[in-house]
Design a protein around this motif. Sequence first.
Motif, short mmCIF file in Angstrom:
data_model
loop_
_atom_site.label_atom_id
_atom_site.label_comp_id
_atom_site.label_asym_id
_atom_site.label_seq_id
_atom_site.Cartn_x
_atom_site.Cartn_y
_atom_site.Cartn_z
N ALA A 111 17.52 -34.20 -68.17
CA ALA A 111 18.84 -34.34 -67.55
C ALA A 111 19.69 -35.42 -68.25
O ALA A 111 20.80 -35.14 -68.70
N ASN A 137 8.43 -30.76 -63.52
CA ASN A 137 9.52 -31.54 -62.94
C ASN A 137 9.80 -32.81 -63.74
O ASN A 137 10.94 -33.28 -63.77
N PHE A 138 8.77 -33.37 -64.36
CA PHE A 138 8.98 -34.54 -65.21
C PHE A 138 9.87 -34.18 -66.39
O PHE A 138 10.76 -34.93 -66.77
N VAL A 187 9.65 -42.12 -69.79
CA VAL A 187 10.94 -41.90 -70.44
C VAL A 187 11.18 -42.99 -71.48
O VAL A 187 11.70 -42.72 -72.57
N LYS A 192 12.05 -31.71 -66.55
CA LYS A 192 13.41 -31.50 -66.03
C LYS A 192 14.12 -32.82 -65.83
O LYS A 192 15.30 -32.99 -66.20
N GLY A 193 13.42 -33.78 -65.23
CA GLY A 193 14.01 -35.08 -64.96
C GLY A 193 14.40 -35.82 -66.21
O GLY A 193 15.47 -36.45 -66.28
N LEU A 194 13.56 -35.74 -67.25
CA LEU A 194 13.85 -36.42 -68.52
C LEU A 194 15.00 -35.75 -69.26
O LEU A 194 15.86 -36.43 -69.83
#
Length: 222
Positions: A155, A148-149, A123, A151-153
């Motif tokens: 957010a 998922n990475f 990130v 999605k996490g970034l």
Amino acid sequence: MAKFDKIAVLEKIGTTGMVPVFYHKDVEVAKKVVKACYDGGVRAFEFTNRGDFAHEVFAELVKYAARECPELAMGVGSIVDPATAALYIQLGACFVVGPLFNPEIAKVCNRRMIPYTPGCGTVTEVGAAQEVGCDLCKLFPGDVFGPNFVKGLMAPMGWSKLMVTGGVEPTKENLTSWVKAGVFCVGMGSKLFPKDKVAAEDWAYVIARCEEALTYIQEARK
């Protein structure tokens, strides 16, 4: 000089959602792959800077695309230093992609209004690239990080535009997972044009795979 500026290139990449990634030392083979992808709906194509004299092949591809694929933005990949970026820009590259982030490349590209898409693995790297004007960052290698990475970034950094490259497949399941996670586009190589299909000059296969992949992307975006 680039045929399309940064805004036009990002629009082409964003609209289709896919950038084929390809290298071949034989310029005639490369031309046929480019044309097949174009006929399949592709509007941005990344030629990889890999083999000796790759820049000479690229120079011929740019001239060919200008004649036969007038709406295609030709870009270059695997760029790790500013001198090589400048060489390809001089040959007509509309965008520059790399496996890593080098802020010196950003300076060269920004001066000419050419998108630089660096490879990022954290990130923090994405944030650093954005600070120096990289509108589109590449998550690489994509299959190591997974959707998922993304999605996490996205957010906390929802403004981010991400291209995922590495392990992307032209299947409905794979492409849907990346699109739903929030990627701006995908980069795809050998899965679009397997070596045996290229050797057999089965260009109908390449056209069909491009059409199919682009359809899956558009469906996933709805």
